[in-house]
Scaffold this motif. Structure first.
Motif, PDB file in Angstrom:
ATOM      1  N   GLY A 299       0.785  -1.229   0.000  1.00 16.47           N
ATOM      2  CA  GLY A 299       0.000   0.000   0.000  1.00 16.47           C
ATOM      3  C   GLY A 299       0.814   1.274   0.000  1.00 16.47           C
ATOM      4  O   GLY A 299       0.360   2.295  -0.481  1.00 16.47           O
TER       5      GLY A 299
ATOM      6  N   PRO B 251       5.252   2.799   0.874  1.00 19.41           N
ATOM      7  CA  PRO B 251       6.600   2.321   1.169  1.00 19.41           C
ATOM      8  C   PRO B 251       6.724   1.812   2.613  1.00 19.41           C
ATOM      9  O   PRO B 251       6.225   2.441   3.543  1.00 19.41           O
TER      10      PRO B 251
ATOM     11  N   ASP C 157       7.483  -7.355   0.752  1.00 19.37           N
ATOM     12  CA  ASP C 157       6.920  -6.014   0.550  1.00 19.37           C
ATOM     13  C   ASP C 157       6.484  -5.982  -0.911  1.00 19.37           C
ATOM     14  O   ASP C 157       7.317  -6.021  -1.812  1.00 19.37           O
ATOM     15  N   THR C 158       5.174  -5.920  -1.115  1.00 24.13           N
ATOM     16  CA  THR C 158       4.654  -6.076  -2.477  1.00 24.13           C
ATOM     17  C   THR C 158       4.218  -4.735  -3.040  1.00 24.13           C
ATOM     18  O   THR C 158       3.370  -4.071  -2.455  1.00 24.13           O
TER      19      THR C 158
ATOM     20  N   GLN D 231      -0.864  -2.216  -7.852  1.00 19.47           N
ATOM     21  CA  GLN D 231      -1.909  -1.177  -7.905  1.00 19.47           C
ATOM     22  C   GLN D 231      -3.257  -1.791  -8.267  1.00 19.47           C
ATOM     23  O   GLN D 231      -3.305  -2.913  -8.793  1.00 19.47           O
ATOM     24  N   THR D 232      -4.306  -1.008  -8.072  1.00 21.68           N
ATOM     25  CA  THR D 232      -5.638  -1.433  -8.532  1.00 21.68           C
ATOM     26  C   THR D 232      -5.547  -1.810 -10.009  1.00 21.68           C
ATOM     27  O   THR D 232      -6.123  -2.801 -10.455  1.00 21.68           O
TER      28      THR D 232
ATOM     29  N   ASP E  25       4.343   6.244 -10.251  1.00 20.24           N
ATOM     30  CA  ASP E  25       5.165   6.240  -9.034  1.00 20.24           C
ATOM     31  C   ASP E  25       6.609   6.603  -9.368  1.00 20.24           C
ATOM     32  O   ASP E  25       7.101   6.296 -10.456  1.00 20.24           O
TER      33      ASP E  25
ATOM     34  N   ARG F 272       4.148   8.881  -5.144  1.00 25.67           N
ATOM     35  CA  ARG F 272       3.462   9.220  -6.385  1.00 25.67           C
ATOM     36  C   ARG F 272       4.159  10.390  -7.103  1.00 25.67           C
ATOM     37  O   ARG F 272       4.692  11.297  -6.468  1.00 25.67           O
TER      38      ARG F 272
ATOM     39  N   ASN G  62      -5.502   5.442  -1.575  1.00 25.44           N
ATOM     40  CA  ASN G  62      -5.238   6.333  -2.678  1.00 25.44           C
ATOM     41  C   ASN G  62      -6.307   7.436  -2.748  1.00 25.44           C
ATOM     42  O   ASN G  62      -7.466   7.149  -2.998  1.00 25.44           O
TER      43      ASN G  62
HETATM   44  O1  PRX Z   1       1.975   4.576  -4.897  1.00 29.72           O
HETATM   45  C1  PRX Z   1       1.911   3.174  -4.922  1.00 29.72           C
HETATM   46  C2  PRX Z   1       1.351   2.679  -3.612  1.00 29.72           C
HETATM   47  O2  PRX Z   1      -0.032   2.532  -3.812  1.00 29.72           O
HETATM   48  C3  PRX Z   1      -0.386   2.890  -5.151  1.00 29.72           C
HETATM   49  C4  PRX Z   1      -1.522   2.042  -5.647  1.00 29.72           C
HETATM   50  O3  PRX Z   1      -2.641   2.271  -4.859  1.00 29.72           O
HETATM   51  P1  PRX Z   1      -3.927   1.353  -5.021  1.00 29.72           P
HETATM   52  O4  PRX Z   1      -4.301   1.249  -6.448  1.00 29.72           O
HETATM   53  O5  PRX Z   1      -4.939   1.874  -4.066  1.00 29.72           O
HETATM   54  O6  PRX Z   1      -3.461  -0.076  -4.567  1.00 29.72           O
HETATM   55  C5  PRX Z   1      -2.931  -0.248  -3.285  1.00 29.72           C
HETATM   56  C6  PRX Z   1      -2.701  -1.712  -3.008  1.00 29.72           C
HETATM   57  C7  PRX Z   1      -2.087  -2.507  -4.069  1.00 29.72           C
HETATM   58  C8  PRX Z   1       0.885   2.690  -5.917  1.00 29.72           C
HETATM   59  O7  PRX Z   1       0.884   3.396  -7.126  1.00 29.72           O
HETATM   60  N1  PRX Z   1       1.926   1.378  -3.221  1.00 29.72           N
HETATM   61  C9  PRX Z   1       1.324   0.172  -3.263  1.00 29.72           C
HETATM   62  N2  PRX Z   1       2.135  -0.779  -2.767  1.00 29.72           N
HETATM   63  C10 PRX Z   1       3.295  -0.172  -2.427  1.00 29.72           C
HETATM   64  C11 PRX Z   1       3.170   1.208  -2.723  1.00 29.72           C
HETATM   65  N3  PRX Z   1       4.183   2.079  -2.524  1.00 29.72           N
HETATM   66  C12 PRX Z   1       5.333   1.592  -2.018  1.00 29.72           C
HETATM   67  N4  PRX Z   1       5.528   0.291  -1.704  1.00 29.72           N
HETATM   68  C13 PRX Z   1       4.549  -0.626  -1.870  1.00 29.72           C
HETATM   69  N5  PRX Z   1       4.746  -1.898  -1.529  1.00 29.72           N
END
Ligand code: PRX
Length: 631
Positions: free
Chosen positions: A388, A390, A412-413, A416-417, A499, A514, A525
């Protein structure tokens, strides 16, 4: 710009305990990755063969940039792979789902057989209401088993679900119902939070005004002793509907490219984007990543703390884990209620082996100290996951030591949506580098590039892109295909994630944040434009600009700068009123934490608000190039 980031590249690695990674599904990441690169289609095809299809595909991938068709002419239904396969294949009485509420005895347990029948009934209920393949169903529910039953019930008959997180307010909900043209809305009387019942249904009543597509609202009445009123024939009681239909439902055979769901995510221009995912590729991508990223074993108990209202919940609470036939825990619980041991007591009670959560929660626990987790037996844990935002090195170290006892690998994955599935991580068994997410998942090609699309040298910042199509990629944006095309045409012909990232000397990738006008607050987000338009819909506000302000707990908080219309005074009362106004319009997750009243906002000569300048001022930094700033 990414070059401005002062990133300290620490060369510290942790090696997972050999006992914990014994028999891991992928022992040699580099070899598997190279194989997946040399024949990506063959790689994904082999994975798809693990799953049930009514008809095999003619071709693995048809790619006409930026449009992909995966498993062309393959026929399947994801719910067959989530349910029938287990019920008719040896896991009939295995626990599929454990729901835990706030009270000690608030627990419900579903075997795969229970879940199968419930999903079939719900699917029949939808059919009884006239729902056909391709119709859209909006699900706005708290974290209860019925939320998952409704999602799978839709998928069973080919209805396209659009789940809206229960924390959104009525205007946000209306935009999503109207955008998706939902025929049915499924909701509940209330959600539970911190010992209180939070009513939900009145929000639906407001949200379906001016939503002409809605024909019925299905209401789960949880309060059996004081059931809320069903107002009209439009509203249907969930239990009555379930009781009125058969518990076997004929499954709809879906084309691999038929839509499975729409999930709204924040847009940079105000309107949320309805991301469309399809049946076949999404199924294969989430199946593979759940299995190998979390290294799921047959007897594992798996807990992902996300709400199914987010993509994490879709892919890694519902579809991925159920395809594995694993035991999934869901909890309608706040991490620090009734005390900061509530999550750890769930871990001990159910013997959770795999925990997937968010940095914001980890940082909150960190602040409360190790005394709370140390009171509980967490020795069942094998794999920890984060998603979600960093995972900063301090939070990584705490998670690794206090929760994982310096034994469990942390994955740590980053995804994104839009990507539907994990894209970057450090696979179980690989050395972990705090602060760095890791490398591409096998079958996926993520890179950090400059604005011209050239791969950056080690130690340099740039834009995160995906260079090749992957099975769970979104296929379009509802009613807005140009936005979809933009993702694939901003930097060369790559998929631009939006990102900023840094590439380490070892090829590991650190995701920084972002590069656009989205703010990640506690891993959620939020679009600046959506919050700004909620603010200017208040009669006192002339203009508003919203920025993300770094916060040690939440990653970012929302700060709004507001100019007032003539006749309105900048009082504390008005400040609170504006915060409340955003809360009821968009929901608690989009509420600004700070509002500053200003006389004017920095703008370009063409009138565009320069949020970058406000952010730099707020953080005491150099605002950079201000040559376009209007005097
Ligand atoms: O900025 C990144 C951050 O969450 C964004 C995607 O948000 P969403 O579509 O709501 O999905 C969240 C869950 C998958 C990305 O563009 N993000 C997601 N995972 C990471 C992350 N930033 C850093 N490290 C992560 N592991």
């Amino acid at each position: 710009m990414p070059e401005d980031f002062d990133v300290k590249l620490d060369n510290k690695y942790h090696l997972p305990d050999p006992a914990f990674i014994q028999n891991s599904s992928i022992m040699d990441y580099e070899k598997v990755y190279q194989e997946s690169l040399s024949d990506p289609e063959g790689f994904w095809e082999k994975i798809a063969e693990d799953l049930h299809w009514y008809r095999r595909w003619d071709k693995v991938l048809e790619w006409e940039h930026p449009y992909a068709r995966w498993f062309v002419n393959g026929k399947t239904n994801i719910t067959y792979n989530c349910l029938d396969r287990h019920v008719f294949g040896g896991r009939r009485n295995k626990v599929a789902l454990i729901w835990k509420g706030e009270g000690d005895d608030d627990e419900r347990i579903f075997t795969y057989r229970h879940l199968y029948h419930a999903v079939n009934r719900f699917a029949n209920g939808l059919r009884k209401l006239g729902v056909l393949k391709g119709d859209r169903v909006c699900i706005y529910m708290p974290m209860v088993p019925e939320q998952i039953i409704a999602m799978l019930g839709c998928a069973r008959i080919g209805a396209v679900h659009t789940v809206v997180f229960g924390g959104f307010g009525s205007a946000a909900l209306n935009a999503r119902i109207v955008g998706a043209e939902a025929k049915i809305v499924v909701t509940a009387d209330y959600a539970v939070r911190r010992g209180k019942s939070i009513p939900l249904k009145h929000l639906i009543e407001e949200a379906i005004i001016n939503a002409p597509s809605v024909e019925h609202v299905i209401v789960l009445r949880r309060k059996q002793d004081q059931p809320i009123e069903i107002h009209s024939e439009m509203e249907i009681d969930y239990d009555e509907l379930m009781a009125s239909v058969d518990r076997k439902c004929e499954i709809e055979v879906m084309d691999a490219e038929d839509p499975l769901f729409i999930l709204y995510t924040s847009g940079t221009t105000g309107a949320p984007k309805g991301i469309v995912h399809t049946c076949g590729g999404y199924m294969v991508g989430t199946y593979y990543t759940t299995k190998h990223v979390f290294d799921v074993k047959e007897n594992d108990v798996y807990w992902c703390t996300a709400d199914p209202g987010w993509i994490t919940g879709h892919s890694y609470v519902v579809y991925g884990p159920l395809m594995q036939g694993t035991t999934v825990v869901i909890a309608e619980c706040t991490p620090d209620y009734p005390d900061p041991g509530s999550w750890w007591s769930i871990m001990e009670e159910y013997g959770v082996n795999i925990l997937y959560t968010a940095p914001t929660a980890i940082r909150m626990f960190m602040k409360m100290g190790e005394l709370w987790p140390d009171r509980y037996d967490l020795s069942y844990l094998r794999v920890l996951g984060s998603v979600g935002e960093p995972l900063n090195p301090e939070a990584f170290e705490w998670f690794y030591k206090t929760i994982g006892k310096e034994k469990c690998p942390i994955v740590d994955t980053w995804w994104q949506t839009e990507t539907g599935m994990h894209m970057l991580t450090t696979m179980v068994g690989q050395p972990m580098r705090p602060g760095f997410t890791g490398k591409s998942i096998p079958g996926v090609v993520v890179d950090v590039v400059d604005k011209d699309g050239e791969s950056v040298p080690p130690g340099t910042g740039g834009f995160l892109v995906v260079k090749k199509p992957w099975p769970a990629m979104m296929r379009t944006v509802v009613n807005n295909d140009p936005i979809y095309r933009k993702y694939w045409s901003t930097i060369k012909d790559y998929y631009t994630a939006g990102d900023l990232a840094v590439k380490g000397d070892d090829g590991y990738i650190m995701v920084i944040g972002r590069s656009d006008d989205l703010i990640i607050v506690s891993g959620h987000n939020i679009g600046t434009a959506e919050v700004e338009s909620a603010l200017v819909s208040h009669k006192a506000v002339a203009e508003a600009a919203v920025i993300g302000k770094p916060d040690p707990m939440k990653g970012n908080i929302i700060k709004a700068f507001v100019t007032l219309r003539v006749g309105h005074q900048p009082t504390d009362r008005l400040r609170n009123e504006l915060i409340y106004h955003v809360r009821i319009t968009l929901g608690p997750i989009a509420m600004p934490s700070e509002i500053e009243f200003v006389d004017s906002l920095p703008k370009t000569r063409s009138g565009k608000i320069m949020r970058r300048v406000l952010k730099a001022q707020e953080m005491g930094l150099d605002p950079g190039d201000t040559s376009t700033l209007d005097e």
